[in-house]
Write an enzyme that holds these catalytic residues in place. Structure first.
Site, PDB file in Angstrom:
ATOM      1  N   ILE A 149       0.764  -1.196   0.026  1.00 19.64           N
ATOM      2  CA  ILE A 149       0.053  -0.447   0.555  1.00 19.64           C
ATOM      3  C   ILE A 149       0.770   1.424  -0.271  1.00 19.64           C
ATOM      4  CG2 ILE A 149      -0.253   0.267   2.478  1.00 19.64           C
ATOM      5  CD1 ILE A 149      -2.812   0.862   1.584  1.00 19.64           C
ATOM      6  N   HIS A 186       5.699 -11.910   5.576  1.00 20.13           N
ATOM      7  CA  HIS A 186       5.975 -11.270   4.484  1.00 20.13           C
ATOM      8  C   HIS A 186       6.824 -11.408   3.220  1.00 20.13           C
ATOM      9  CE1 HIS A 186       5.313  -8.033   6.834  1.00 20.13           C
ATOM     10  NE2 HIS A 186       6.448  -7.233   6.520  1.00 20.13           N
TER      11      HIS A 186
HETATM   12  P1  5GP Z   1       7.819  -4.792   7.069  1.00 18.32           P
HETATM   13  O1  5GP Z   1       7.852  -3.178   7.600  1.00 18.32           O
HETATM   14  O2  5GP Z   1       6.628  -5.305   7.759  1.00 18.32           O
HETATM   15  O3  5GP Z   1       8.298  -5.420   6.857  1.00 18.32           O
HETATM   16  O4  5GP Z   1       6.782  -4.209   5.769  1.00 18.32           O
HETATM   17  C1  5GP Z   1       5.553  -4.004   5.719  1.00 18.32           C
HETATM   18  C2  5GP Z   1       4.533  -3.133   4.355  1.00 18.32           C
HETATM   19  O5  5GP Z   1       3.263  -3.899   4.316  1.00 18.32           O
HETATM   20  C3  5GP Z   1       5.015  -1.974   4.685  1.00 18.32           C
HETATM   21  O6  5GP Z   1       5.744  -2.257   2.743  1.00 18.32           O
HETATM   22  C4  5GP Z   1       3.973  -1.614   4.195  1.00 18.32           C
HETATM   23  O7  5GP Z   1       3.851  -0.290   3.035  1.00 18.32           O
HETATM   24  C5  5GP Z   1       2.430  -2.918   4.135  1.00 18.32           C
HETATM   25  N1  5GP Z   1       1.232  -2.414   4.690  1.00 18.32           N
HETATM   26  C6  5GP Z   1       1.058  -1.977   5.894  1.00 18.32           C
HETATM   27  N2  5GP Z   1      -0.310  -2.176   5.946  1.00 18.32           N
HETATM   28  C7  5GP Z   1      -1.409  -2.533   4.697  1.00 18.32           C
HETATM   29  C8  5GP Z   1      -2.542  -2.919   4.511  1.00 18.32           C
HETATM   30  O8  5GP Z   1      -3.261  -2.647   4.665  1.00 18.32           O
HETATM   31  N3  5GP Z   1      -2.223  -3.403   2.935  1.00 18.32           N
HETATM   32  C9  5GP Z   1      -1.104  -3.170   1.890  1.00 18.32           C
HETATM   33  N4  5GP Z   1      -1.426  -3.665   0.799  1.00 18.32           N
HETATM   34  N5  5GP Z   1       0.137  -3.007   2.541  1.00 18.32           N
HETATM   35  C10 5GP Z   1       0.733  -2.808   4.121  1.00 18.32           C
END
Ligand code: 5GP
Ligand code: ZN
Length: 139
Positions: free
Chosen positions: A30, A98
């Site tokens: 997102i 993820h």
């Molecule tokens: P992390 O920092 O945990 O590795 O990555 C989390 C990712 O999830 C971030 O890049 C953020 O932009 C994405 N993200 C967070 N909330 C949402 C959401 O509700 N929908 C989508 N599609 N991506 C999300």
């Protein structure tokens, strides 16, 4: 406690899904770092690499490779980072395992890891020994 990625998998929350199979879903991040930035998740909830069934992680990586090839073909990027983070200290913000598939262009400065430790061969040997000992109980 709710999980936004479980909600996306179950279609309770919206997302731009690009791929799905029995074990995984891929959808657009997102807040993309670059155009085409995609996330791959296992359908079974697990917070991180410390918790996930390795077979679920393997399925997610299979999908990540498939998505990386598609992203390269679709956007003509020069390279792709495939990475994932475990724990807040590693930058994790969503606690459903993820994998990021991030297109990269030559000379872009979006991700740069800075080295904070300088090791000699003896340091590498000591570190290797600690990891070998820690791997044994898992096998
Ligand atoms: P992390 O920092 O945990 O590795 O990555 C989390 C990712 O999830 C971030 O890049 C953020 O932009 C994405 N993200 C967070 N909330 C949402 C959401 O509700 N929908 C989508 N599609 N991506 C999300
Ligand atoms: Zn979840």
């Amino acid at each position: 406690m709710g999980c936004v990625f479980c909600d996306i998998i179950a279609r309770r929350a919206p997302a731009h899904i690009v791929y799905e199979d029995e074990a995984t879903v891929a959808f657009m991040d997102i807040m993309p770092i670059h155009e085409g930035h995609t996330l791959v998740v296992p359908k079974t909830h697990a917070a991180d690499a410390f918790e996930i069934d390795p077979e679920e992680a393997a399925a997610a990586m299979r999908t990540a490779v498939k998505v990386a090839r598609a992203v390269k073909a679709a956007f003509g990027c020069d390279g792709v980072n495939i990475f994932q983070s475990n724990g807040p200290a590693a930058g994790q913000t969503v606690f459903h395992f993820h994998i990021h598939v991030l297109p990269r262009w030559a000379g872009d400065r979006s991700i740069a890891l800075r080295r904070e430790y300088f090791a000699g061969d003896a340091d590498l040997q000591r570190a290797a020994e600690r990891i070998r000992k820690a791997i044994e109980p898992q096998s």
